[in-house]
Motif scaffolding. Structure first.
Motif, PDB file in Angstrom:
ATOM      1  N   VAL A  51      49.306   4.598   0.161  1.00 36.41           N
ATOM      2  CA  VAL A  51      49.694   5.598   1.157  1.00 36.41           C
ATOM      3  C   VAL A  51      51.169   5.944   0.968  1.00 36.41           C
ATOM      4  CG1 VAL A  51      49.973   6.074   3.614  1.00 36.41           C
ATOM      5  CG2 VAL A  51      47.955   4.833   2.795  1.00 36.41           C
ATOM      6  N   VAL A  52      51.450   7.246   0.876  1.00 36.97           N
ATOM      7  CA  VAL A  52      52.822   7.730   0.719  1.00 36.97           C
ATOM      8  C   VAL A  52      53.194   8.526   1.963  1.00 36.97           C
ATOM      9  CG1 VAL A  52      54.394   9.164  -0.646  1.00 36.97           C
ATOM     10  CG2 VAL A  52      52.612   7.807  -1.792  1.00 36.97           C
ATOM     11  N   GLU A  53      54.245   8.095   2.643  1.00 29.96           N
ATOM     12  CA  GLU A  53      54.794   8.807   3.794  1.00 29.96           C
ATOM     13  C   GLU A  53      56.143   9.402   3.409  1.00 29.96           C
ATOM     14  OE1 GLU A  53      53.328   6.554   7.876  1.00 29.96           O
ATOM     15  OE2 GLU A  53      55.329   6.167   7.080  1.00 29.96           O
ATOM     16  N   ILE A  54      56.379  10.661   3.826  1.00 26.99           N
ATOM     17  CA  ILE A  54      57.671  11.301   3.588  1.00 26.99           C
ATOM     18  C   ILE A  54      58.188  11.862   4.904  1.00 26.99           C
ATOM     19  CG2 ILE A  54      58.925  13.088   2.331  1.00 26.99           C
ATOM     20  CD1 ILE A  54      56.918  12.842   0.099  1.00 26.99           C
ATOM     21  N   TYR A  55      59.427  11.530   5.209  1.00 24.80           N
ATOM     22  CA  TYR A  55      60.094  12.010   6.415  1.00 24.80           C
ATOM     23  C   TYR A  55      61.166  13.013   5.988  1.00 24.80           C
ATOM     24  CZ  TYR A  55      57.857   8.018   8.667  1.00 24.80           C
ATOM     25  OH  TYR A  55      56.932   7.111   9.128  1.00 24.80           O
ATOM     26  N   TYR A  56      60.941  14.304   6.280  1.00 23.75           N
ATOM     27  CA  TYR A  56      61.865  15.347   5.860  1.00 23.75           C
ATOM     28  C   TYR A  56      63.160  15.294   6.668  1.00 23.75           C
ATOM     29  CZ  TYR A  56      57.675  17.387   3.713  1.00 23.75           C
ATOM     30  OH  TYR A  56      56.540  17.594   2.975  1.00 23.75           O
ATOM     31  N   ASP A  57      64.271  15.553   5.992  1.00 24.54           N
ATOM     32  CA  ASP A  57      65.568  15.632   6.666  1.00 24.54           C
ATOM     33  C   ASP A  57      65.864  17.064   7.102  1.00 24.54           C
ATOM     34  OD1 ASP A  57      66.042  12.952   6.418  1.00 24.54           O
ATOM     35  OD2 ASP A  57      67.029  13.151   4.473  1.00 24.54           O
ATOM     36  N   THR A  58      64.838  17.775   7.494  1.00 21.23           N
ATOM     37  CA  THR A  58      64.980  19.146   7.980  1.00 21.23           C
ATOM     38  C   THR A  58      64.158  19.291   9.254  1.00 21.23           C
ATOM     39  OG1 THR A  58      63.139  19.860   6.577  1.00 21.23           O
ATOM     40  CG2 THR A  58      65.362  20.122   5.678  1.00 21.23           C
ATOM     41  N   ALA A  59      64.387  20.392   9.950  1.00 24.58           N
ATOM     42  CA  ALA A  59      63.687  20.624  11.225  1.00 24.58           C
ATOM     43  C   ALA A  59      62.266  21.117  10.973  1.00 24.58           C
ATOM     44  CB  ALA A  59      64.461  21.625  12.069  1.00 24.58           C
ATOM     45  N   VAL A  60      61.441  20.276  10.372  1.00 25.59           N
ATOM     46  CA  VAL A  60      60.040  20.592  10.104  1.00 25.59           C
ATOM     47  C   VAL A  60      59.181  19.819  11.101  1.00 25.59           C
ATOM     48  CG1 VAL A  60      58.176  20.492   8.418  1.00 25.59           C
ATOM     49  CG2 VAL A  60      60.504  20.979   7.666  1.00 25.59           C
ATOM     50  N   PRO A  61      58.272  20.479  11.808  1.00 17.17           N
ATOM     51  CA  PRO A  61      57.431  19.760  12.781  1.00 17.17           C
ATOM     52  C   PRO A  61      56.507  18.771  12.080  1.00 17.17           C
ATOM     53  CG  PRO A  61      56.660  22.017  12.492  1.00 17.17           C
ATOM     54  CD  PRO A  61      57.962  21.923  11.760  1.00 17.17           C
ATOM     55  N   THR A  62      56.177  17.683  12.758  1.00 18.33           N
ATOM     56  CA  THR A  62      55.242  16.713  12.200  1.00 18.33           C
ATOM     57  C   THR A  62      53.819  17.270  12.262  1.00 18.33           C
ATOM     58  OG1 THR A  62      55.087  15.655  14.369  1.00 18.33           O
ATOM     59  CG2 THR A  62      56.680  14.736  12.807  1.00 18.33           C
ATOM     60  N   ASN A  63      52.910  16.614  11.571  1.00 15.58           N
ATOM     61  CA  ASN A  63      51.525  17.083  11.501  1.00 15.58           C
ATOM     62  C   ASN A  63      50.840  17.004  12.863  1.00 15.58           C
ATOM     63  OD1 ASN A  63      51.631  17.606   8.734  1.00 15.58           O
ATOM     64  ND2 ASN A  63      51.157  15.478   8.247  1.00 15.58           N
ATOM     65  N   GLN A  64      49.935  17.933  13.092  1.00 14.39           N
ATOM     66  CA  GLN A  64      49.166  17.952  14.332  1.00 14.39           C
ATOM     67  C   GLN A  64      48.000  16.969  14.253  1.00 14.39           C
ATOM     68  OE1 GLN A  64      49.970  19.824  17.167  1.00 14.39           O
ATOM     69  NE2 GLN A  64      51.840  20.017  15.938  1.00 14.39           N
ATOM     70  N   PRO A  65      47.559  16.420  15.408  1.00 14.37           N
ATOM     71  CA  PRO A  65      46.408  15.509  15.414  1.00 14.37           C
ATOM     72  C   PRO A  65      45.171  16.142  14.787  1.00 14.37           C
ATOM     73  CG  PRO A  65      47.544  15.450  17.527  1.00 14.37           C
ATOM     74  CD  PRO A  65      48.168  16.578  16.740  1.00 14.37           C
ATOM     75  N   GLN A  66      44.314  15.304  14.235  1.00 11.89           N
ATOM     76  CA  GLN A  66      43.117  15.758  13.533  1.00 11.89           C
ATOM     77  C   GLN A  66      41.882  15.054  14.086  1.00 11.89           C
ATOM     78  OE1 GLN A  66      43.811  14.746   9.445  1.00 11.89           O
ATOM     79  NE2 GLN A  66      45.625  16.059   9.254  1.00 11.89           N
ATOM     80  N   GLU A  67      40.715  15.520  13.655  1.00 14.39           N
ATOM     81  CA  GLU A  67      39.437  14.849  13.900  1.00 14.39           C
ATOM     82  C   GLU A  67      38.846  14.477  12.544  1.00 14.39           C
ATOM     83  OE1 GLU A  67      36.882  17.196  16.329  1.00 14.39           O
ATOM     84  OE2 GLU A  67      38.286  17.289  18.028  1.00 14.39           O
ATOM     85  N   GLN A  68      38.654  13.170  12.317  1.00 17.69           N
ATOM     86  CA  GLN A  68      38.186  12.687  11.028  1.00 17.69           C
ATOM     87  C   GLN A  68      37.014  11.729  11.213  1.00 17.69           C
ATOM     88  OE1 GLN A  68      39.105  13.697   8.130  1.00 17.69           O
ATOM     89  NE2 GLN A  68      41.142  14.630   8.375  1.00 17.69           N
ATOM     90  N   ASN A  69      36.383  11.349  10.096  1.00 19.06           N
ATOM     91  CA  ASN A  69      35.268  10.402  10.103  1.00 19.06           C
ATOM     92  C   ASN A  69      35.517   9.289   9.098  1.00 19.06           C
ATOM     93  OD1 ASN A  69      33.518  11.725  11.990  1.00 19.06           O
ATOM     94  ND2 ASN A  69      32.990  13.208  10.407  1.00 19.06           N
ATOM     95  N   VAL A  70      35.087   8.088   9.450  1.00 16.45           N
ATOM     96  CA  VAL A  70      34.965   6.984   8.503  1.00 16.45           C
ATOM     97  C   VAL A  70      33.494   6.584   8.510  1.00 16.45           C
ATOM     98  CG1 VAL A  70      35.562   4.607   7.971  1.00 16.45           C
ATOM     99  CG2 VAL A  70      37.331   6.162   8.803  1.00 16.45           C
ATOM    100  N   TYR A  71      32.803   6.804   7.383  1.00 15.61           N
ATOM    101  CA  TYR A  71      31.365   6.588   7.307  1.00 15.61           C
ATOM    102  C   TYR A  71      31.049   5.148   6.881  1.00 15.61           C
ATOM    103  CZ  TYR A  71      31.138  11.684   7.378  1.00 15.61           C
ATOM    104  OH  TYR A  71      31.281  13.009   7.734  1.00 15.61           O
ATOM    105  N   GLN A  72      29.896   4.663   7.309  1.00 11.94           N
ATOM    106  CA  GLN A  72      29.341   3.411   6.803  1.00 11.94           C
ATOM    107  C   GLN A  72      28.145   3.772   5.930  1.00 11.94           C
ATOM    108  OE1 GLN A  72      28.975   1.753  10.922  1.00 11.94           O
ATOM    109  NE2 GLN A  72      30.496   3.372  10.864  1.00 11.94           N
TER     110      GLN A  72
END
Length: 227
Positions: A51-72
């Protein structure tokens, strides 16, 4: 007759000028900041699902919440590693013919989905950032991870250990890298910085033990067969 002889030369010159102009635009455009992250072990083995996380040093909004699935499926979780913005909802559909009991004891999210088959329980709200370790009470070998992130950009590496960043804003940005085998606590991150057009090579020392592959006990096997 003279015009017919000269036209191919002028056409060639015009095409050459157009190609040169397009190349200059590509080289000097301030909007293009392509970068790549390569994640591997100390031994040089490419690491998928880092997992790669990047925190911008600019006034960029963070990502909006999502709806996802984890299947079995086939007594395993898919995907093995999922990244979602904080505030997202994740459902856990069961595509197997046996029941599963999905749970997590992680500080970022503790939950317990009792035995179910096709009746998918309501999605879980992941409202705090952190790493959530998933398990199944019936199948001890099943394990997966949800990384809930407040970062401006989050993604996972491909099978060759790479992640391409085509639209990285200009400037230096804080970067964090995590992998399921990095540490047994699942809370340790590699940290550094990255800039536009950089080729960052991250080497991780893998200290976590691999998931247990021990066979089921007779009682677990009987319970699995009955469900």
């Amino acid at each position: 007759m003279l015009k017919k002889q000269c036209r191919p030369y002028f056409d060639y010159q015009a095409k050459r000028a157009a190609l040169t102009f397009a190349l200059l635009l590509t080289l000097f455009s301030p909007m293009i900041h392509a970068a790549q992250v390569m994640v591997s072990s100390i031994e040089g083995q490419p690491l998928e699902n880092a997992v790669v996380e990047i925190y911008y040093d600019t006034a960029v909004p963070t990502n909006q919440p999502q709806e996802q699935n984890v299947y079995q499926r086939d007594a395993a979780f898919y995907p093995k590693v999922l990244t979602v913005p904080t505030g997202s909802y994740v459902a856990f559909p069961n595509q197997d013919t046996t029941r599963h009991h999905v749970y997590s004891f992680s500080p970022a999210k503790t939950f317990d989905l009792n035995l179910y088959l096709k009746e998918t329980p309501p999605p879980i709200h992941f409202d705090q950032p952190g790493i959530v370790v998933l398990g199944c009470n019936i199948h001890d070998h099943m394990q997966a991870f949800i990384v809930v992130s407040d970062a401006h950009y989050t993604a996972t590496t491909k099978a060759d250990g790479t992640l391409n960043l085509a639209n990285l804003p200009p400037g230096q940005h804080r970067i964090r890298v995590w992998h399921p085998r990095l540490d047994d606590s699942q809370q340790v991150w590699w940290e550094g910085s990255i800039s536009g057009a950089a080729q960052l090579d991250v080497r991780l020392e893998l200290n976590a033990l691999p998931p247990s592959t021990q066979p089921l006990s007779p009682l677990q096997q009987r319970f699995r067969d009955a469900t």
